[in-house]
Design an enzyme around this catalytic site. Sequence first.
Site, mmCIF file in Angstrom:
data_model
loop_
_atom_site.group_PDB
_atom_site.id
_atom_site.type_symbol
_atom_site.label_atom_id
_atom_site.label_comp_id
_atom_site.label_asym_id
_atom_site.label_seq_id
_atom_site.Cartn_x
_atom_site.Cartn_y
_atom_site.Cartn_z
ATOM 1 C CB CYS A 1 -0.866 0.046 1.247
ATOM 2 S SG CYS A 1 -1.825 -1.437 1.500
ATOM 3 N NE ARG B 1 5.343 1.229 -1.293
ATOM 4 C CZ ARG B 1 6.269 1.246 -0.355
ATOM 5 N NH1 ARG B 1 7.394 1.870 -0.571
ATOM 6 N NH2 ARG B 1 6.070 0.671 0.799
ATOM 7 C CD1 TRP C 1 -0.507 -5.812 -3.415
ATOM 8 C CD2 TRP C 1 -0.219 -6.541 -1.322
ATOM 9 N NE1 TRP C 1 0.062 -7.058 -3.479
ATOM 10 C CE2 TRP C 1 0.252 -7.534 -2.212
ATOM 11 C CE3 TRP C 1 -0.123 -6.783 0.044
ATOM 12 C CZ2 TRP C 1 0.797 -8.736 -1.786
ATOM 13 C CZ3 TRP C 1 0.416 -7.983 0.472
ATOM 14 C CH2 TRP C 1 0.868 -8.949 -0.439
ATOM 15 C CG ASN D 1 0.445 2.086 3.667
ATOM 16 O OD1 ASN D 1 -0.624 2.196 3.085
ATOM 17 N ND2 ASN D 1 1.563 2.641 3.237
ATOM 18 N N GLY D 2 -0.508 -1.398 6.459
ATOM 19 C CA GLY D 2 -0.191 -2.280 7.584
ATOM 20 C C GLY D 2 -1.370 -3.182 7.888
ATOM 21 C CD GLU E 1 17.468 -13.602 -7.348
ATOM 22 O OE1 GLU E 1 16.902 -14.070 -6.341
ATOM 23 O OE2 GLU E 1 17.117 -12.531 -7.868
ATOM 24 C CE LYS F 1 14.116 -11.591 -9.492
ATOM 25 N NZ LYS F 1 14.903 -11.136 -8.388
ATOM 26 C CD GLU G 1 10.260 -12.002 -8.075
ATOM 27 O OE1 GLU G 1 9.865 -11.086 -7.371
ATOM 28 O OE2 GLU G 1 11.433 -12.054 -8.518
ATOM 29 C CG HIS H 1 20.083 -37.667 -4.036
ATOM 30 N ND1 HIS H 1 20.442 -38.900 -3.537
ATOM 31 C CD2 HIS H 1 21.236 -37.030 -4.318
ATOM 32 C CE1 HIS H 1 21.769 -38.979 -3.487
ATOM 33 N NE2 HIS H 1 22.267 -37.852 -3.968
ATOM 34 C CE LYS I 1 11.855 -3.045 -5.390
ATOM 35 N NZ LYS I 1 12.600 -4.156 -5.985
HETATM 36 C C1 F6R Z 1 12.270 -10.758 -5.543
HETATM 37 C C2 F6R Z 1 12.196 -9.720 -4.536
HETATM 38 C C3 F6R Z 1 11.825 -10.117 -3.151
HETATM 39 C C4 F6R Z 1 12.620 -9.284 -2.133
HETATM 40 C C5 F6R Z 1 12.139 -9.594 -0.717
HETATM 41 C C6 F6R Z 1 12.957 -8.873 0.329
HETATM 42 O O1 F6R Z 1 12.626 -10.257 -6.794
HETATM 43 O O2 F6R Z 1 12.397 -8.569 -4.808
HETATM 44 O O3 F6R Z 1 12.011 -11.483 -2.945
HETATM 45 O O4 F6R Z 1 13.979 -9.580 -2.274
HETATM 46 O O5 F6R Z 1 10.792 -9.234 -0.594
HETATM 47 O O6 F6R Z 1 12.891 -7.495 0.172
HETATM 48 P P1 F6R Z 1 13.970 -6.543 0.825
HETATM 49 O O7 F6R Z 1 15.273 -6.853 0.184
HETATM 50 O O8 F6R Z 1 13.480 -5.161 0.555
HETATM 51 O O9 F6R Z 1 13.997 -6.867 2.292
#
Ligand code: F6R
Length: 611
Positions: free
Chosen positions: A2, A27, A74, A99-100, A483, A487, A490, A506, A606
């Site tokens: 949010c 975000r 959100w 927010n929260g 990772e 990606k 996501e 395994h 985000k």
């Molecule tokens: C994936 C991504 C998330 C963040 C995670 C932690 O592309 O961006 O997995 O890495 O939400 O966020 P931060 O680094 O802001 O604590």
Amino acid sequence: MCGIVGAVADREVGPILIAGLQALEYRGYDSAGLAVLQGSALERRRTQGKVRELEQLLAAEPAPARIGIAHTRWATHGVPSTRNAHPHVSSDLVSVVHNGIIENHEALRRELQDAGYAFSSETDTEVIAHLVDALQREGLDLVQAVVRATQRLHGAYAIAVLSAREPDRVVGARRGSPLVVGVGLGEHFLGSDVQALLRVTNRFIYLDEGDVVEIRRDGYRIFDADGRPAARDVRETDLTADAVERGEYRHYMLKEIHEQPEAVARTLEGRINGTRILPNVFGVAAETLLGRVRQVHIVACGTSYHAGLVARYWIEALAGLPCSVEVASEYRYRDVVVPADTLFVAVSQSGETADTLAALRAGKAGARYLAALAVCNVPESSLVRESDLVLMTRAGPEIGVASTKAFTTQLAALGLLSLELARLNGIDTARYERLVGELSALPRLVAEALQLEPQIAILAERFVDKQHALFLGRGASYPIAVEAALKLKEISYIHAEAYPAGELKHGPLALVDEHMPVLAVAPNNQLLEKLKSNLEEVRARGGELFVIADQAVDVKLDADRGAVLRLNVGDSLVAPAVFNIPLQLLAYHVAVLKGTDVDQPRNLAKSVTVE
Ligand code: F6R
């Protein structure tokens, strides 16, 4: 997640509120709304969907005003809908954005219903509007009402409140979710992030936990959680609205991928002097503290956790110190054994991730750690403010939800930490100097890896119709495979898994057939021969095999059963960071071909500021 914007000005605030919400769009959100006061009449506009739809609604039904609050939601409690969109209103007098998460909202809702309030949404936020209204009816002014209301809330909140009873002010409050005050000339603002306000000011006050603030055109007042007046510094930021523009790039994610050579160079700048890491990199108190470290606990979420996983290989191999890495949402609810002289390291792009912050607080409770170090990208974040030592990654604002340059700069920063710990633990000088040289070469190697983009764009076509994909790596390249799988999941919504290549037989080998593309990361190191046998296992099962390999690695594949892409990194310390670059590009190009919303993938936000 949010977003909040609030404004009191001597000009129309609608465009300021809309521009603020647009700056926060990255975000992630599912609905948007605003409320303004025209004199003492409250006007509200809300839409499910994008901010531009809210803007169109406002153009169709104008509500010119000089004071207002706005929100992107959100969904957490209640489906995404106009009815659940903020602001929420009580008695047509009080309006709130939030927010929260309010954990005791059900008990408060029952209490307020008993007092005669009818609820019009399924949200936890609506209780705040009714609580403030009820307290104002008892005779409290808006600030006092917000202080008293927030004392009753359990959970996390950043709020902005308008009341037609005091139509010249907006009152905000925060605990657990960020809120800043933007200081202008004859106008003041609230934002859940400075980026919302960069078009109107560069002067900000970062509120403390529990603070309540009142903004008016001609000034502001801040109170602590008990309602006592409090002083907080005004700080100027160097960030500009232009720094968060997309420029010529089609997506923020692509721009951020291409910014990586510069971002890594900034992260290393002034921290390496020829063949040495400078002593002041971790702060004045750090050298003595770091010299005492006997263990390291790294805690983070998502991509930042993956950076921690790479660092474990480095710290154990180079400094000879035991190092554990854990996701913050597990760490915070577990009884963790903390041996003497352990360093706690929290890694986070935003510095506001709820689980990482809670893990830091749990780690600091009882003073069991030698010190807590934050590796973070946002200087004013809660994580930075609450840690003993700080190592900033200087990636610049990251707008794409999928983290790219933040990850690579985290690796650069964790490389500095690993080498400093190695030096303090007696690594051979010649080896240390060689490794510092390898770390310094990272910006150049990343720039070279970006040259693979045209080949990656072609490779992406072979993934676009797949339902699943398997990523393999060994050693410090295994977290890179993890990772890469994240990606791809996501932003292209293709199901992807990563395994250490040695684990294949395994279990996961059962999945391999002509429909399962397998992508392996093959740097030229001591694990190469082992990896090659694992790749043979895939080939023998008819799997389509794609290998990102070092120039010196001898792998040959039939063009119709796979492809090899080449990098020239050798057995460098930073090979994992370099191999990650083509994998970011692969996820990006597959998503573009699939036509997904690359910068704001579905269901994701985000910065995850709620648990
Ligand atoms: C994936 C991504 C998330 C963040 C995670 C932690 O592309 O961006 O997995 O890495 O939400 O966020 P931060 O680094 O802001 O604590």
